[in-house]
Design a protein around this motif. Structure first.
Motif, PDB file in Angstrom:
ATOM      1  N   MET A 108       0.857  -1.258   0.096  1.00  0.00           N
ATOM      2  CA  MET A 108       0.268  -0.186   0.389  1.00  0.00           C
ATOM      3  C   MET A 108       0.833   1.673   0.024  1.00  0.00           C
ATOM      4  SD  MET A 108      -2.910  -1.539  -0.033  1.00  0.00           S
ATOM      5  CE  MET A 108      -4.044  -2.316   1.120  1.00  0.00           C
ATOM      6  N   LEU A 109       2.300   0.979   0.542  1.00  0.00           N
ATOM      7  CA  LEU A 109       2.678   2.629   0.572  1.00  0.00           C
ATOM      8  C   LEU A 109       3.265   2.416  -1.114  1.00  0.00           C
ATOM      9  CD1 LEU A 109       5.904   3.207   0.394  1.00  0.00           C
ATOM     10  CD2 LEU A 109       4.181   4.046   2.710  1.00  0.00           C
ATOM     11  N   ILE A 110       3.201   1.422  -1.122  1.00  0.00           N
ATOM     12  CA  ILE A 110       4.074   1.643  -3.030  1.00  0.00           C
ATOM     13  C   ILE A 110       2.455   2.452  -3.977  1.00  0.00           C
ATOM     14  CG2 ILE A 110       4.660   0.679  -5.023  1.00  0.00           C
ATOM     15  CD1 ILE A 110       6.298  -1.233  -3.720  1.00  0.00           C
ATOM     16  N   ALA A 111       2.015   1.451  -3.872  1.00  0.00           N
ATOM     17  CA  ALA A 111      -0.227   2.009  -4.418  1.00  0.00           C
ATOM     18  C   ALA A 111      -0.028   3.462  -3.960  1.00  0.00           C
ATOM     19  CB  ALA A 111      -0.411   0.656  -3.823  1.00  0.00           C
TER      20      ALA A 111
ATOM     21  N   ARG B  57      10.158   4.907  14.280  1.00  0.00           N
ATOM     22  CA  ARG B  57       8.302   4.380  13.989  1.00  0.00           C
ATOM     23  C   ARG B  57       8.671   3.136  11.694  1.00  0.00           C
ATOM     24  NH1 ARG B  57       5.774   3.037  18.629  1.00  0.00           N
ATOM     25  NH2 ARG B  57       6.567   4.450  20.136  1.00  0.00           N
ATOM     26  N   ASN B  58       8.436   5.341  11.965  1.00  0.00           N
ATOM     27  CA  ASN B  58       8.085   5.223  10.497  1.00  0.00           C
ATOM     28  C   ASN B  58       8.979   5.917   9.382  1.00  0.00           C
ATOM     29  OD1 ASN B  58       6.718   5.304   7.743  1.00  0.00           O
ATOM     30  ND2 ASN B  58       5.019   6.321   8.310  1.00  0.00           N
ATOM     31  N   PRO B  59       9.536   4.891   8.935  1.00  0.00           N
ATOM     32  CA  PRO B  59      10.456   5.512   7.652  1.00  0.00           C
ATOM     33  C   PRO B  59      10.066   6.207   6.569  1.00  0.00           C
ATOM     34  CG  PRO B  59      10.792   3.529   8.055  1.00  0.00           C
ATOM     35  CD  PRO B  59      10.031   3.346   8.837  1.00  0.00           C
ATOM     36  N   HIS B  60       8.822   6.773   6.463  1.00  0.00           N
ATOM     37  CA  HIS B  60       8.080   7.031   6.129  1.00  0.00           C
ATOM     38  C   HIS B  60       8.257   8.626   6.035  1.00  0.00           C
ATOM     39  CE1 HIS B  60       8.619   3.940   3.043  1.00  0.00           C
ATOM     40  NE2 HIS B  60       8.244   3.176   3.855  1.00  0.00           N
ATOM     41  N   HIS B  71       1.414  -5.115  17.518  1.00  0.00           N
ATOM     42  CA  HIS B  71       1.197  -5.379  16.217  1.00  0.00           C
ATOM     43  C   HIS B  71       1.758  -3.449  15.687  1.00  0.00           C
ATOM     44  CE1 HIS B  71       0.824  -8.815  15.732  1.00  0.00           C
ATOM     45  NE2 HIS B  71      -0.274  -9.338  15.663  1.00  0.00           N
ATOM     46  N   GLU B  72       3.050  -3.079  14.730  1.00  0.00           N
ATOM     47  CA  GLU B  72       3.317  -1.546  14.875  1.00  0.00           C
ATOM     48  C   GLU B  72       3.180  -1.698  13.115  1.00  0.00           C
ATOM     49  OE1 GLU B  72       5.100   0.990  17.492  1.00  0.00           O
ATOM     50  OE2 GLU B  72       6.560   1.810  15.745  1.00  0.00           O
ATOM     51  N   ILE B  73       1.629  -1.038  12.724  1.00  0.00           N
ATOM     52  CA  ILE B  73       1.559  -0.992  11.501  1.00  0.00           C
ATOM     53  C   ILE B  73       1.697   0.737  11.079  1.00  0.00           C
ATOM     54  CG2 ILE B  73       0.340  -1.476   9.772  1.00  0.00           C
ATOM     55  CD1 ILE B  73      -1.547  -3.180  11.693  1.00  0.00           C
ATOM     56  N   HIS B  74       2.369   1.029   9.944  1.00  0.00           N
ATOM     57  CA  HIS B  74       2.103   2.824   9.307  1.00  0.00           C
ATOM     58  C   HIS B  74       1.998   2.834   8.313  1.00  0.00           C
ATOM     59  CE1 HIS B  74       5.204   1.771   6.939  1.00  0.00           C
ATOM     60  NE2 HIS B  74       6.356   1.006   7.707  1.00  0.00           N
ATOM     61  N   GLN B  75       1.216   2.108   8.186  1.00  0.00           N
ATOM     62  CA  GLN B  75       0.088   3.007   6.613  1.00  0.00           C
ATOM     63  C   GLN B  75      -1.440   2.278   6.405  1.00  0.00           C
ATOM     64  OE1 GLN B  75      -2.186   2.130   3.977  1.00  0.00           O
ATOM     65  NE2 GLN B  75      -1.799   3.844   2.960  1.00  0.00           N
TER      66      GLN B  75
END
Lengths: 223, 223
Positions: A108-111, B57-60, B71-75
């Motif tokens: 999803m990051l890409i999309a 946490r989120n390189p983006h 569960h760590e999610i960043h999108q």
């Protein structure tokens, strides 16, 4: 392939160079699902995606559109999730909850965060409406590609989940999205040296026949 | 709420006005899942999302980030799918395969084809690097919002699946994405008259307490 319907029951409205169409071709190939290829030329005839017959399929005038046994879907990430649910053989998502989130997060990051900003219609707005020259257009493309790839490189290189591919040693939805995005980056001559983990994964993917057969250069409408 | 862990086991790193964070707040509320709210200010201190602790946490360097019981999610779209799998009560996707594809198609259309092009960092590039003035920036925003909303209006108004909400009479992932996108459109003063089906659905959503509680104006960091 117990799940595969006859080719005539599955149609992908397609453009060889479309990054989102390329994703879906990879997924179909990985699952061993044959399909009919209907080309939609995005720049010829003023853009065939704007023709009334195509707009009736997809009011957003974007490729790809998938028709699978009557299910018509016109957004590539929704197609990938649909294919995973309809044809669970050759899974493209792991079984563990946390692993699934990791794979989807990359895909999803890409999309969401990379592809749309450099899509054809955005580039057209830059050079058309805003009157940007080629150098400024290329700087835009490289900026967003570089930002996204730097994030992916940091994430993938640090992840214990990474194997030969984005997740372990079997291709997933993340690889289906990564390969077309890196194809795009190469097409726009981005220096990929800063992203060795990303390029190693793409190299591994490109050794897999399902990825090879989905490559833009191998499509019937390739130029 | 058998599934809900104590609030301290669930943290959303958040910004009140972030459209993608708003999506996740709605989904958490619809599922009755309490969470701790950690604000990340996107414009103060040069952007708190760029701080090393957040980048770890989120390189983006984008919000939101969800940590659910480790569960760590960043999108955000990966979060929505995760929440649906981890907490199947109060489902945000229908059960039928084709219906699920329809809901995801609407959600992903907003998340991929609309939201990213008007995201804060893109607008900053337009006014900073490209030197666009406010009028040109607003024209850009309205162009992409209008294109996306016109497609959604065509799609939703023609769909037999539509009910009070995007799909039937129970909110789904599509509504979680639509409401923040329309909030954005209002914020940028887009004329919504051409999109009556879209606005009727948003009005229906805004009568639901789970949507109300997720509204940017109701968040602890609201300005």
């Amino acid at each position: 392939m117990a799940h595969a319907a006859p080719a005539t029951d599955r149609v992908l409205h397609n453009y060889f160079r479309s990054s989102s169409a390329y994703r879906v071709r990879i997924a179909l190939n990985l699952k061993g699902l044959p399909y009919d290829y209907v080309p939609v030329h995005l720049t010829r005839n003023g853009g065939e995606q704007f023709a009334p017959a195509f707009r009736a399929r997809n009011p957003h005038a974007l490729v790809p559109v998938l028709n699978d046994q009557g299910h018509e879907i016109h957004q590539s990430m929704a197609m990938l999730e649909y294919l995973e649910e309809a044809y669970p053989e050759h899974p493209l998502l792991p079984s563990d909850l946390g692993d699934r989130a990791y794979v989807r997060q990359l895909a999803m990051l890409i999309a969401c965060e990379m592809h749309p900003i450099n899509n054809l219609r955005v580039l057209k707005y830059l050079t058309g409406t805003l009157g940007l020259d080629e150098a400024a257009k290329t700087a835009w493309i490289h900026h967003w590609l570089g930002l996204g790839l730097a994030g992916l490189e940091a994430e993938l290189s640090a992840s214990p989940r990474r194997g030969q591919f984005c997740f372990g040693d079997t291709p997933t939805l993340a690889d289906c999205c990564l390969v077309p995005q890196v194809f795009n980056a190469k097409r726009f001559a981005l220096d990929l040296t800063p992203y060795p983990t990303v390029t190693a994964i793409v190299d591994a993917c490109e050794a897999v026949p399902a990825f090879q057969a989905a490559h833009p250069s191998r499509q019937p409408d390739a130029e």
